[in-house]
Each structure stands twice: as structure tokens, then as C-alpha cells.
Enzyme design. Structure first.
Site, mmCIF file in Angstrom:
data_model
loop_
_atom_site.group_PDB
_atom_site.id
_atom_site.type_symbol
_atom_site.label_atom_id
_atom_site.label_comp_id
_atom_site.label_asym_id
_atom_site.label_seq_id
_atom_site.Cartn_x
_atom_site.Cartn_y
_atom_site.Cartn_z
ATOM 1 N N GLN A 56 0.722 -1.054 -0.083
ATOM 2 C CA GLN A 56 0.260 0.035 0.045
ATOM 3 C C GLN A 56 0.728 1.207 -0.048
ATOM 4 O O GLN A 56 0.417 2.268 -0.289
ATOM 5 C CB GLN A 56 -0.931 0.078 1.297
ATOM 6 C CG GLN A 56 -2.113 -0.945 1.178
ATOM 7 C CD GLN A 56 -2.851 -1.014 2.483
ATOM 8 O OE1 GLN A 56 -2.774 -1.907 3.026
ATOM 9 N NE2 GLN A 56 -3.598 0.013 2.712
ATOM 10 N N ARG B 141 -9.437 -0.734 7.394
ATOM 11 C CA ARG B 141 -10.328 0.394 7.054
ATOM 12 C C ARG B 141 -10.661 1.477 8.016
ATOM 13 O O ARG B 141 -11.690 1.665 8.021
ATOM 14 C CB ARG B 141 -11.476 -0.468 6.350
ATOM 15 C CG ARG B 141 -12.281 0.326 5.277
ATOM 16 C CD ARG B 141 -13.384 -0.185 4.575
ATOM 17 N NE ARG B 141 -13.856 0.560 3.732
ATOM 18 C CZ ARG B 141 -14.251 -0.066 2.314
ATOM 19 N NH1 ARG B 141 -14.356 -1.369 2.083
ATOM 20 N NH2 ARG B 141 -14.771 0.649 1.578
ATOM 21 N N CYS B 142 -9.631 2.005 8.368
ATOM 22 C CA CYS B 142 -10.072 3.096 9.402
ATOM 23 C C CYS B 142 -8.683 3.806 9.542
ATOM 24 O O CYS B 142 -7.766 3.551 8.924
ATOM 25 C CB CYS B 142 -10.366 2.773 10.706
ATOM 26 S SG CYS B 142 -9.058 2.360 11.996
#
Ligand code: CDP
Length: 806
Positions: free
Chosen positions: A237, A384-385
Site C-alpha cells: 500500500q 479500513r480506518c
């Protein structure tokens, strides 16, 4: 204007700029099986590596014998910590300032920890080799319960830290203690509690779970001995950060390392950090001189790479008797597993958990977090935060519901009474953040009107009465959640990774024919950046989005950026894109002025080019300006039309949302039915409404999974009992509810296009909505708080504990 001249609307539509539901350009390849993922890569002579892993959660490793493995046809090497010590790589630094074993060095500290790396000509031979490696273990008592980690007689896990009373984040209180982090004013908060009419106190746990992307973590490393260059294709990522980390620990000059993230099948925080597989594949390639591929399987991914959450939050709220909050006090016990490998900006050992005051105007607050070691996998990633925001939102949103229950007030009414008001922005929270913009009352009221909140409460009252009369075995819950996110890490004043400020970047290069390429420091793992980044450029400089190619993920070509996670792409890289485009526009204006023989100030922007003020027929399109940039620029100006921007945001962005879940639960079976789920999001300026809707659907589905069943659970011996998709809840279309989405628009005042991030909001806001629905359903039976996950069995057990079957 003749009939053929396009109207303004037609010119704008042709651009497919911001606000347009442009179809995702990347889907042409994804939906046809033409994506190019790491495991698609096949290099000549490529070898395959696989791990021998520990069956024990805590054991001494007495010996490792690879002799029999080396006899397996195709097996070329068995790498152990002893091998790695020769190149000083047996341990690696973590992003959180700790160190982590690459391969077991004397001890194993969690089940499935990497013990040896077998390299073979194909994956099957590597697997056969693994089974022939003989490891002698001496089991040690495992430490699984975080609440026992700091007992005086708790087993010593990290012998390498013996005698170290200070860690990366200050003093250590115990041999299993990592750090203590405190924020806020303790004295003022204690005083507020002493004075309060009403207080609540509850231990609210957010269980351990895992991002579990569809594609697991993997890489191919190829070392060119002649050039001394290392190429790494991986599921990263943040490819630039990986290159810097490799340069620092492998001592290879950074310009001789090429890191490429090809298409990546989901990240959700799992693919931010560095894992032993990357190091072992690189070392194996350097040793053998051949490319080496490492691909995790599903069980390895769930049990050994970064977990998420595992926060145990003792939450206290003080309030007046009419429901005005006066203080918040939270203590967190943070279970970080065997090594502190959290992927947070350096100065934030508990991420941005201090957003825990949420959307409410708390005059005072105090927070303390103790990080501890246990015999579990390391990690603590932002699934996802944005760095522990989802834990914080869960904490405060459950806390507000518990307070409402104690006050006998409606939970929505309590929230409305305590929201930060629109006129209070920019708002300084008691725990140190400056919220950029918001209009919470409007969002909440829109939600309540759309779902007929008052009507639902009436229905619930009737249902409860029917339950008490024995006419139904179903109970109904309304789960209200109002969250404030903090995304866009981040400003260099408070965010860095390994000392590198968390800016992001964009380089735009326009070609003579009016097409171009934009290279960005982020890396899409499914969010549709190729589509939306081109839309920003289209609106900014009037070149159709279709004529802009977006490229990310190659450290040789993309400008340095800190990557994609924590919904930072739009707040940070999105801003860099707009700023680079504006630099181009400024040069284009000079070229247009020269060609139209007017002063620059006499020109005005008009959708896709410049026109002379007051003389609209005298104009030059951006396409024509591109051509001119390569043959007739003003004297003294360099030809070409390109620009680069490195954007250091002045602040985070603070998206928010109002969610509600309507749920029925059958008390005899624990089976729940999600009757309705409505999600209103405000992410400021919306670049692509269709992509936003897709992001919200995806995030809500993950929130549903986490709240209603998904868990990494350990037994008392430290065995992972939910280590495959047989046990780890992964909802399919069958279980997934229907999502209703809605929005308001409150632009960010400091972002060049007013946009805030959105990708993570639905996970942050969704989990409390589900959990509040379950808890609201049970509350009239006398329950205050039921821990997640709320699977059928736990719902049934809750009903039993509340005496429903008596
Ligand atoms: O960092 P990440 O890409 O995961 O999250 P994000 O910045 O929230 O963006 C997710 C996707 O939603 C991207 O394709 C964005 O361009 C899009 N988005 C949008 O269209 N409008 C916004 N205001 C925010 C995001």
C-alpha cells in the site's frame, strides 16, 4: 454560435470531471480477468519460498534441522535466523519503534510465527520441504488474556528487552508493558466527574479481527548481481516507504532498489507494514542470484500478518441530569501481540484514538492507553480506518447509548443535545484536535426524517409490549451512530513515518496533443484512483478525464509519496493533484495570453480553456495550449507543460456521518434480521458519487462482518480458532443486507477542492450502528452492554443470561 457549437453543459459533460458518476476505467481489466497481480508474475528461473511455522504460541526453539528437507527434490535452501544473522537481518525494525524477529531466534512468541524459510524450484517442493524440517520446541506457558499481561507472575515474553525500562514511547511499567500514552487534563476531568449528576462506566471491548483482503500478502524479489540492483514486486500500500525501509535495513543504495506495486486486490491496512516474507524472499534472491516468489496462503494471512483492533476500553462519561455531557474518561488496554508492529504515524502509539470525544462538545476529557505484549500475532493495523479511529468511534458511540439508557433519554435526542454546533467550527476538541468543518445537526435530522425515526420508536414500543405479553419472540433494536472521522495523515507538524513527513505528491505531464499522464504517490488497492484522480485534473485544467492516464505504484516513476491507507489519498494526494494541475494552468494562462496577444490578467477560465474577458469569441482551448507549449511559448519560457506538487496538508479532514440500523432478533435462536440500514455520509466535495457509493457499500459490509461475527479468537493455549474462512465470518451476497446511502456536503475549508476522505467512514460508523442495534434490542430486558461480535450464539446467550428462558 452555430448549431454544431457545443453548449456549456456539453463541454462540461465531455470532461467527466468532479461530480460526474464516471464509470471506473480500471474495471475494464478487472472484470475481464486481465488485472496484473503479483502472483501473475513469472520470471525466468524464478524460485519459490515458504515458511515453516510454529505450532506453539510460546516456546523455546531448541534446534532446527533442515537436512532432510534439503534431500527433497527441488529444495535448494533452508534459511533460519542463524543464516539471517550473517547479514544482520535476523530481526527487523517495526514501524512502531520496536524490533521483530524475522525468523524465530531462540524462541517463538505466537502460533504460526515464521521459524524457517524453505526455498525450492516450485511451491510444491517448498511445501514438501517444510514438512521435512525438524524443529525441537520446549513449550512455555502462553499469555493470552491481556488483563493478565501485567500480573507480577505473568510469563516473560520478550527476553530481548530484559532490563529495558524505556521503550520507543517512554517508560515501561512491567516486562510485558510496551508504553503508556496519556492525553487531556486529568485533574479537570476528575473534578467534572466529582461534580456530575450522572455518570456511567463500562468496559467496552473491540475484539481482535483481521483485514483479510481477497489477495493475501505476497512479493517477488529479484536481485541483479551484476548491477547490484534489487527489484521487488509486492502487494504494498506504500511502495516508497517499503523502498526506504529496504534501503535502511539491507544497506542497498535506495536508487538501486525498484519497488513496484502492480494491481493489488484489497489492502485495508494489511499491506502497509513489512513482513518476514519480504525480507526472506529478498535474502533468498541475493543468496541464490535468482528471483524468489513468496505468496501467503489464507491461513497464514489470518494468523500471522497484521491483525486489527483488540482494544479494551474502560469508558466513563459524566453528565448533567438533563443530558449535557461534562466529562469523558477512557482507559485502554491495547493488546499488541508479540511485537509492537502497529502501523501508525511515529508519534502516535495509539494512533488517533484521541478523537474519542467524537462529535460531542466535551468540555474536558482524559485518555490513557497501556500497550501490552501477549502471545498473539503482531500488528494493530488500521483495518479500513484511520489509525484507531474506529475503536474510538465505537467507544464513544456505545458510551453515548449507555448514558442515554441511564438517563432514560432517547439516544438520538442525547446526541442532538451534545453535538458540536455548526458555528463552533473550526472546533478544538478537549483531546487536542482542530475539527475543520461540520454540520452535525443537519445530517442527524436528515437521517431521522428519512427513516421516520419517531415512527420506528413507536413501533419498537409496541413490539416490546407484545413481547412482554408473550405474543412475539422477536425483539427490535434501533442502532443510532453518529461518527466523526479524522483522515488525511498528515500534516508534517504532527505526522511522520520513520521520520519522513506524511505529505503526498503528484506529477502531471501533458503531451502536445492534449493528452497526458499523472503519476501519484498513492497506490489504489481497489478504490478507483485511476478514475477519480483524472476527474480532479479534468475539472482543474479542462482536459477530458479520458485523456489523462493515471499511474501509481512504481517507485522509479512516481514522485515520493506515503501511500494509501487511513483514507488519506483524497485529503493529501487529491490535494497534490489539484495543486499540480493549478501550476499547469498558471503556465497555460501565460502561453494563452502570449498567443492571444493580451495581458494574462485579461483572460478568464472557461471550462476547458481561457477566453478574453468581454470577448468570448477570442479564446484558446487547453488542447490548443498543449500544442503551443511544445512549439510557441513566450520568449524566455521553457517549453513543455508539466508540473509536480508535494502537498503537506495544513490539517486533517473530518468527515462525518449519521447511520441507523433497524434490526429484529429472535431470542430463541439468536438469529437477527437487518431490516434496514441507512447511511448518510458527508465527505465534503464529492469527486465521483458512484465510487463513493461503492466505497460506502464495501465499508458497511466489512462493518457488518466485524460487528456480527468476524473475529480472530484464541483458545487458552494460544491456538487461533478462527484461522480460515470456515470460521472467520466473511459475508457473501446472501448475508449482506441492503444498504441505503445518502449525503450532505460540508466542504473542508483548507483542502484545495474541499474534499475529505470517505473510504473508511462506513467501517467507522457502521460497527457502532450494528452493535447499538443489538444492545438497544436487549436493553429493555435489563442489559447495559453486550460485547461484540454479535453472532447468533452470543445473541442467544445474551437472551439466556437476561432470564428470557426462565
Ligand atoms: O485513501 P483511500 O483511497 O482508501 O480513501 P479515500 O481518499 O477516501 O478515497 C476512496 C475513493 O473515493 C477514491 O477513488 C476517491 O477519489 C473517492 N472519493 C471521492 O470521490 N470523493 C471524496 N470526497 C472522497 C473520496
Amino acid at each position: 454560435m452555430n448549431d454544431m457549437t457545443p453548449t456549456r453543459e456539453q463541454r462540461e459533460a465531455k470532461l467527466e470531471g468532479m461530480g460526474c458518476k464516471r464509470k471506473r476505467v480500471e474495471d475494464a481489466r478487472f472484470t475481464q480477468g486481465k488485472g496484473n497481480y503479483v502472483d501473475d508474475l513469472k520470471l525466468p528461473g524464478m524460485l519459490h519460498g515458504d515458511f515453516v511455522r510454529s505450532p506453539h504460541a510460546h516456546a523455546r526453539v531448541k534446534s532446527i534441522n533442515g537436512e532432510e528437507a534439503l534431500k527433497v527434490p527441488g529444495v535448494l535452501a533452508v534459511i533460519t535466523a542463524e543464516t539471517l544473522k550473517t547479514v544482520n537481518l535476523a530481526w527487523m525494525p517495526t514501524l512502531a519503534g520496536d524490533v521483530q524477529m524475522v525468523l524465530a531466534d531462540g524462541k517463538v512468541l505466537f502460533q504460526n510465527q515464521e521459524v524457517a524459510f524453505v526455498v525450492a524450484t516450485d511451491r510444491y517442493a517448498a511445501d514438501d520441504g517444510i514438512n521435512k524440517v525438524v524443529v525441537e520446541y520446549e513449550p512455555l506457558p502462553p499469555l493470552i488474556d491481556p488483563f493478565k499481561a501485567m500480573d507480577a507472575d505473568a510469563p516473560v515474553l520478550r527476553e530481548d528487552l530484559a532490563g529495558k525500562t524505556t521503550g520507543a514511547h517512554g517508560p515501561r511499567k512491567h516486562h510485558n508493558h510496551i508504553f503508556e500514552w496519556t492525553v487531556g487534563d486529568k485533574d479537570l476531568t476528575d473534578a467534572a466527574f466529582k461534580k456530575a449528576d450522572v455518570t456511567i462506566k463500562e468496559m467496552i471491548s473491540y475484539h481482535r479481527t483481521h483485514p483479510s483482503p481477497l489477495e493475501t500478502c505476497q512479493c517477488v524479489c529479484s536481485f541483479d548481481k551484476i548491477k547490484g540492483e534489487l527489484s521487488i514486486w509486492g502487494t504494498f500500500q506504500a511502495p516508497h516507504v517499503i523502498r526506504t525501509v529496504v534501503a535502511l535495513i539491507a544497506k542497498i543504495p535506495e536508487h538501486k532498489i525498484h519497488v513496484i506495486s502492480p494491481d493489488v486486490g484489497g489492502g485495508f491496512g494489511n499491506k502497509v507494514g513489512a513482513y518476514p516474507g519480504y525480507i526472506c524472499a529478498a535474502v533468498a534472491s541475493i543468496v541464490t542470484g535468482k528471483p524468489v516468489k513468496w505468496v501467503e496462503d489464507r491461513i497464514e494471512n489470518l494468523t500471522a500478518t497484521s491483525f486489527a483492533r483488540d482494544y479494551h476500553m474502560t469508558t466513563e462519561i459524566a453528565s448533567t441530569k438533563d443530558g449535557k455531557v461534562t466529562g469523558l474518561r477512557v482507559h485502554v488496554l491495547a493488546d499488541h501481540g508479540a511485537f509492537d508492529a502497529c502501523a501508525d504515524p511515529s508519534k502516535w502509539p495509539a494512533g488517533f484514538f484521541n478523537i474519542v470525544t467524537g462529535s460531542y462538545d466535551f468540555p474536558v476529557a482524559h485518555l490513557s492507553v497501556d500497550g501490552i505484549y501477549t502471545n498473539k500475532a503482531p500488528g494493530g493495523v488500521a483495518y479500513r480506518c484511520s489509525f484507531r479511529v474506529t475503536e474510538a468511534a465505537y467507544c464513544i458511540e456505545r458510551g453515548m447509548d449507555i448514558l442515554a439508557q441511564k438517563l432514560g433519554m432517547d439516544p438520538a435526542e442525547l446526541r442532538l443535545r451534545n453535538f458540536i454546533k455548526a458555528e463552533q467550527f473550526p472546533y478544538h476538541s478537549a483531546l487536542g484536535w482542530e475539527y475543520d468543518s461540520g454540520d452535525y445537526h443537519t445530517a442527524m435530522k436528515k437521517m431521522m426524517e428519512t427513516v421516520d425515526y419517531a415512527g420506528l420508536r413507536k413501533e419498537q414500543a409496541a413490539q416490546r409490549a407484545a413481547f412482554k405479553r408473550g405474543e412475539t419472540r422477536e425483539i427490535m433494536g434501533l442502532g443510532v451512530s453518529f461518527f466523526t472521522e479524522i483522515v488525511g495523515a498528515g500534516p508534517s507538524k504532527n505526522c511522520d513515518i520513520l521520520g519522513i513527513a506524511m505529505f503526498d505528491s503528484c506529477e502531471i505531464r501533458l503531451h502536445p496533443t492534449g493528452a497526458g499522464i499523472a503519476r501519484v504517490g498513492t497506490k489504489s488497492t481497489g478504490q478507483g484512483h485511476e478514475t477519480t484522480w483524472a476527474q480532479i485534473i479534468a475539472t482543474e485544467i479542462g482536459i477530458p478525464a479520458d485523456d489523462i492516464m493515471v499511474e501509481e505504484g512504481n517507485t522509479d516513476t512516481a514522485p515520493y509519496g506515503l501511500g494509501t491507507y487511513g483514507s488519506r489519498s483524497t485529503p493529501v494526494a487529491g490535494a497534490a493533484i489539484a495543486m499540480a494541475a493549478r501550476k499547469i494552468k498558471a503556465k497555460a494562462q501565460m502561453i494563452a495570453a502570449y498567443r492571444l496577444e493580451v495581458h494574462e490578467g485579461d483572460l478568464e477560465w472557461d471550462i476547458d480553456g481561457f477566453r478574453v474577458k468581454g470577448l468570448p469569441e477570442k479564446s484558446m482551448s487547453m488542447k490548443d495550449i498543449c500544442w503551443a507549449a511544445y512549439n510557441s511559448v513566450p520568449p524566455g519560457m521553457e517549453p513543455g507543460l508539466e508540473a509536480v506538487s508535494y502537498y503537506d496538508p495544513p490539517n486533517m479532514t473530518y468527515p462525518f456521518g449519521a447511520y441507523i440500523c433497524v434490526m429484529n432478533i429472535d431470542v430463541d435462536t439468536g438469529v437477527y434480521k437487518i431490516r434496514r440500514f441507512y447511511a448518510l455520509d458527508d465527505c465534503g466535495t464529492r469527486i465521483n458519487p458512484m465510487i463513493i457509493e461503492g466505497q460506502v457499500h464495501g465499508g458497511l459490509t466489512e462493518a457488518f462482518a466485524i460487528a456480527m461475527g468476524q473475529e480472530i479468537r484464541y483458545d487458552d493455549d494460544g491456538n487461533v480458532v478462527t484461522g480460515s474462512f470456515m470460521d472467520f465470518f466473511m459475508p457473501t451476497a446472501v448475508e449482506t443486507p441492503h444498504w441505503e446511502t445518502d449525503f450532505t456536503v460540508t466542504p473542508s475549508p483548507h483542502h484545495p477542492i474541499g474534499a475529505k476522505g470517505v473510504g473508511e467512514s462506513p467501517n467507522v460508523g457502521g460497527v457502532p450502528a450494528f452493535s447499538n442495534a443489538v444492545n438497544d434490542a436487549f436493553s429493555f430486558l435489563g442489559s447495559t452492554h453486550i460485547q461484540m461480535p454479535h453472532d447468533y450464539w452470543r445473541n442467544w446467550r445474551a437472551a439466556k443470561n437476561l432470564g428470557v428462558f426462565a
